[in-house]
Design a protein around this motif. Structure first.
Motif, PDB file in Angstrom:
ATOM      1  N   GLU A   1     -26.582  10.868  11.008  1.00 34.45           N
ATOM      2  CA  GLU A   1     -25.181  11.283  10.992  1.00 34.45           C
ATOM      3  C   GLU A   1     -24.240  10.111  11.270  1.00 34.45           C
ATOM      4  N   ILE A   2     -24.783   8.867  11.160  1.00 30.33           N
ATOM      5  CA  ILE A   2     -24.007   7.645  11.385  1.00 30.33           C
ATOM      6  C   ILE A   2     -23.731   6.981  10.039  1.00 30.33           C
ATOM      7  N   GLU A   3     -22.496   6.523   9.858  1.00 31.13           N
ATOM      8  CA  GLU A   3     -22.146   5.779   8.655  1.00 31.13           C
ATOM      9  C   GLU A   3     -22.745   4.374   8.731  1.00 31.13           C
ATOM     10  N   ASN A   4     -23.649   4.042   7.831  1.00 33.81           N
ATOM     11  CA  ASN A   4     -24.239   2.697   7.757  1.00 33.81           C
ATOM     12  C   ASN A   4     -24.749   2.221   9.120  1.00 33.81           C
ATOM     13  N   PRO A   5     -25.757   2.912   9.709  1.00 37.11           N
ATOM     14  CA  PRO A   5     -26.215   2.582  11.060  1.00 37.11           C
ATOM     15  C   PRO A   5     -26.735   1.161  11.217  1.00 37.11           C
ATOM     16  N   ARG A   6     -27.380   0.590  10.200  1.00 36.32           N
ATOM     17  CA  ARG A   6     -27.914  -0.775  10.327  1.00 36.32           C
ATOM     18  C   ARG A   6     -26.812  -1.791  10.570  1.00 36.32           C
ATOM     19  N   ARG A   7     -25.654  -1.559  10.008  1.00 37.99           N
ATOM     20  CA  ARG A   7     -24.570  -2.528  10.131  1.00 37.99           C
ATOM     21  C   ARG A   7     -23.765  -2.353  11.418  1.00 37.99           C
ATOM     22  N   ILE A   8     -23.461  -1.108  11.782  1.00 39.98           N
ATOM     23  CA  ILE A   8     -22.505  -0.908  12.868  1.00 39.98           C
ATOM     24  C   ILE A   8     -23.144  -0.636  14.225  1.00 39.98           C
ATOM     25  N   LEU A   9     -24.435  -0.235  14.266  1.00 41.74           N
ATOM     26  CA  LEU A   9     -25.031   0.157  15.546  1.00 41.74           C
ATOM     27  C   LEU A   9     -25.157  -0.992  16.554  1.00 41.74           C
ATOM     28  N   PRO A  10     -25.650  -2.194  16.156  1.00 41.20           N
ATOM     29  CA  PRO A  10     -25.811  -3.264  17.155  1.00 41.20           C
ATOM     30  C   PRO A  10     -24.514  -3.617  17.886  1.00 41.20           C
ATOM     31  N   GLY A  11     -23.424  -3.778  17.151  1.00 39.69           N
ATOM     32  CA  GLY A  11     -22.155  -4.114  17.787  1.00 39.69           C
ATOM     33  C   GLY A  11     -21.641  -3.000  18.681  1.00 39.69           C
ATOM     34  N   ALA A  12     -21.827  -1.761  18.255  1.00 34.52           N
ATOM     35  CA  ALA A  12     -21.382  -0.623  19.067  1.00 34.52           C
ATOM     36  C   ALA A  12     -22.162  -0.534  20.367  1.00 34.52           C
ATOM     37  N   VAL A  13     -23.478  -0.799  20.311  1.00 30.16           N
ATOM     38  CA  VAL A  13     -24.308  -0.808  21.526  1.00 30.16           C
ATOM     39  C   VAL A  13     -23.824  -1.881  22.498  1.00 30.16           C
ATOM     40  N   ALA A  14     -23.534  -3.081  21.967  1.00 33.78           N
ATOM     41  CA  ALA A  14     -23.083  -4.186  22.817  1.00 33.78           C
ATOM     42  C   ALA A  14     -21.758  -3.851  23.507  1.00 33.78           C
ATOM     43  N   TRP A  15     -20.790  -3.384  22.754  1.00 35.37           N
ATOM     44  CA  TRP A  15     -19.484  -3.044  23.328  1.00 35.37           C
ATOM     45  C   TRP A  15     -19.599  -1.903  24.332  1.00 35.37           C
ATOM     46  N   GLY A  16     -20.307  -0.861  23.962  1.00 33.06           N
ATOM     47  CA  GLY A  16     -20.465   0.278  24.867  1.00 33.06           C
ATOM     48  C   GLY A  16     -21.171  -0.101  26.149  1.00 33.06           C
ATOM     49  N   GLY A  17     -22.185  -0.977  26.048  1.00 36.79           N
ATOM     50  CA  GLY A  17     -22.925  -1.408  27.223  1.00 36.79           C
ATOM     51  C   GLY A  17     -22.098  -2.221  28.190  1.00 36.79           C
ATOM     52  N   VAL A  18     -21.381  -3.213  27.672  1.00 39.63           N
ATOM     53  CA  VAL A  18     -20.555  -4.080  28.526  1.00 39.63           C
ATOM     54  C   VAL A  18     -19.467  -3.272  29.242  1.00 39.63           C
ATOM     55  N   LEU A  19     -18.767  -2.441  28.494  1.00 37.01           N
ATOM     56  CA  LEU A  19     -17.691  -1.645  29.088  1.00 37.01           C
ATOM     57  C   LEU A  19     -18.225  -0.696  30.164  1.00 37.01           C
ATOM     58  N   SER A  20     -19.359  -0.059  29.901  1.00 38.96           N
ATOM     59  CA  SER A  20     -19.917   0.898  30.854  1.00 38.96           C
ATOM     60  C   SER A  20     -20.366   0.210  32.134  1.00 38.96           C
ATOM     61  N   GLY A  21     -21.024  -0.953  32.013  1.00 33.63           N
ATOM     62  CA  GLY A  21     -21.482  -1.682  33.202  1.00 33.63           C
ATOM     63  C   GLY A  21     -20.341  -2.105  34.106  1.00 33.63           C
ATOM     64  N   LEU A  22     -19.283  -2.637  33.516  1.00 34.59           N
ATOM     65  CA  LEU A  22     -18.125  -3.063  34.302  1.00 34.59           C
ATOM     66  C   LEU A  22     -17.447  -1.875  34.991  1.00 34.59           C
ATOM     67  N   LEU A  23     -17.327  -0.773  34.283  1.00 34.94           N
ATOM     68  CA  LEU A  23     -16.686   0.403  34.856  1.00 34.94           C
ATOM     69  C   LEU A  23     -17.498   0.974  36.019  1.00 34.94           C
ATOM     70  N   TYR A  24     -18.807   0.979  35.898  1.00 35.35           N
ATOM     71  CA  TYR A  24     -19.659   1.510  36.969  1.00 35.35           C
ATOM     72  C   TYR A  24     -19.496   0.718  38.268  1.00 35.35           C
ATOM     73  N   ILE A  25     -19.597  -0.600  38.185  1.00 35.84           N
ATOM     74  CA  ILE A  25     -19.497  -1.427  39.386  1.00 35.84           C
ATOM     75  C   ILE A  25     -18.102  -1.309  39.998  1.00 35.84           C
TER      76      ILE A  25
END
Length: 481
Positions: A233-257
């Protein structure tokens, strides 16, 4: 138009129901933030003091970063609907794939109710002064939880095209709530200083309650895999997933701490409520800077965030029984999609029904806060089981003589797999240590060990009962051919 592209779901052996690709890049980033950064777990962690900040840092390095590596690598190698179910199945066989997916799904049967309870604990502050006691009223808490769950189920049955906006709005609510919380904390610290000292960040003399926090922290950091569960259900997952994981991960880690430090500065750990700790902190800080008016709008935004979290996990985890139904390891009707909305409506309804039953059963035996903690701890154990498979899969891939690089080389896969596997194992083991809110250790351990064995046993039952039917059907097809 991209949103109209149709793709088949890969795990099915025959013609599979068709799902719409409606998730774009920023839908994924917001999905990761709302799924990973859950303010509802912060109070139960911060209640154990400043030492939990070190646990956050350790978990981010040894669990969260390897998780991102694993999700990107495995999603590239095995794209399709099912995520953790599909990955474990490809690497370790059908039963392990089913067990991984089953634990991922059943954990959310416990976790989604904790989100509903947290919603109740926070939303009463949006009603104004004098309503806070409603959060500890069992009848009110149960009724409000069931209503919210029903609304989220209906919206997700209508479709991810609608349901994703609940996730997106929830993510925006998360950012606003976190920004207010951290901003108030910084203002109070700059104007009045803090009573928190370095001693508050040292390991306590009795670390028993802190041990449970490590498992909850690992649990709080899962979610990067959620989008891959909805891979078709993702548009072009091979292209957009890696960058989305990176952004989501960084933002979530900073917010938690940032949120944990703010809570420690604002509220004494002895006074932190696992259901209302965040709003308590804002109330305390708001009164110190003459901004008491901020409490109600903050509670409203946080309530929106919590509803988004519930929607994200309800939608994602329901895809597991949907795929298992298609694979014939669970009743085939779980693999049905709605004729008008093309969504796995049967799996969504079953998920919600079981969650309601678990909430009702626990309410009869314990108070609201203890019910929250028991459901959360069992959810931790079940949620982390698929991550054992995920990290073990990285090690197995890296150890193959015919290894072919897809996204990362052997050294990164080895380190990520080993680090994640050890950390996940520790998180599961430490979840069996009771948190401070537990009044009876015996009943807690019976709940934890009994619940774990029950759900694993049910996985084996469904797999082998419906597995025989699948084998019989294959035999009939061979004979007919």
């Amino acid at each position: 138009m991209p949103n109209e592209v149709i793709a088949p779901s890969t795990p099915a052996e025959k013609e599979a129901p068709r799902l719409r690709r409606v998730l774009g890049r920023w839908d994924l980033v917001l999905l990761f933030v709302v799924a990973v950064f859950n303010l509802n777990v912060v109070p139960s962690i911060a209640a154990n003091g400043g030492v939990t900040v070190w646990l956050w840092i350790i978990s981010l390095v040894l669990f969260f970063w390897p998780q991102g590596i694993a999700v990107i690598e495995l999603a590239q190698r095995y794209p399709g609907e099912g995520g953790v179910y599909l990955w474990a199945k490809k690497q370790f066989g059908d039963f392990h794939g089913f067990l991984s997916g089953w634990c991922y799904w059943t954990n959310n049967m416990m976790y989604v109710p904790t989100i509903m309870l947290y919603f109740v604990g926070v939303s009463v502050f949006a009603l104004g002064q004098g309503h806070q006691a409603l959060a500890d009223n069992k009848i009110f808490a149960l009724t409000a939880s069931i209503i919210l769950l029903a609304v989220l189920v209906v919206l997700n049955i209508i479709g991810l095209g609608v349901g994703k906006w609940i996730n997106n709005i929830g993510a925006i609510g998360t950012f606003v709530a976190a920004a207010v919380l951290i901003g108030l904390g910084a203002t109070v610290w700059l104007r009045f200083g803090t009573d928190v000292t370095f001693a508050d960040f040292q390991i306590p003399a009795n670390p028993r309650f802190v041990l449970n926090s490590f498992g909850v922290i690992c649990f709080g950091l899962v979610g990067l895999e959620l989008a891959s569960v909805m891979g078709d259900e993702i548009e072009n997952p091979r292209r957009i997933l890696p960058g989305a994981v990176a952004w989501g991960g960084v933002l979530s880690g900073l917010l938690y701490i940032g949120a944990t430090l703010t809570l420690l500065i604002a509220v004494s750990k002895q006074d932190i409520s696992v259901l209302q700790g965040i709003v308590q902190a804002v109330s305390h800080m708001g009164s110190r800077v003459n901004a008491v008016w901020i409490i109600a709008p903050f509670a409203f935004m946080l309530s929106i965030s919590i509803a988004g979290i519930g929607s994200a996990w309800l939608a994602g985890s329901a895809r597991i029984p949907f795929v298992a139904g298609l694979d014939s390891y669970m009743p085939s009707w779980l693999g049905k999609v709605h004729p008008s909305y093309s969504t796995p409506y049967a799996a969504l309804i079953v998920h919600a029904a079981v969650s309601m039953i678990l909430v009702i059963v626990n309410f009869t035996a314990a108070g609201v806060q203890e019910t929250f903690q028991k459901l959360l701890s069992l959810a931790v154990v079940l949620q982390l089981v698929p991550f054992l498979y995920m990290f073990a899969a990285l090690l197995k891939i890296a150890a193959q003589p015919s290894f072919t690089k897809v996204q990362y080389g052997k050294p990164i896969l080895f380190f990520s797999g080993a680090s994640g596997l050890v950390t996940t194992t520790m998180g599961i083991a430490l979840a069996f240590f009771p948190a401070a809110q537990i009044t009876s250790i015996l009943s807690y351990e019976i709940w934890m060990f009994g619940g774990t064995l029950l759900f694993v046993g049910l996985a084996a039952f469904f797999f082998f009962v419906y597995g025989r039917r699948k084998a019989a059907r294959k035999l009939d097809e061979v004979i007919a051919a």
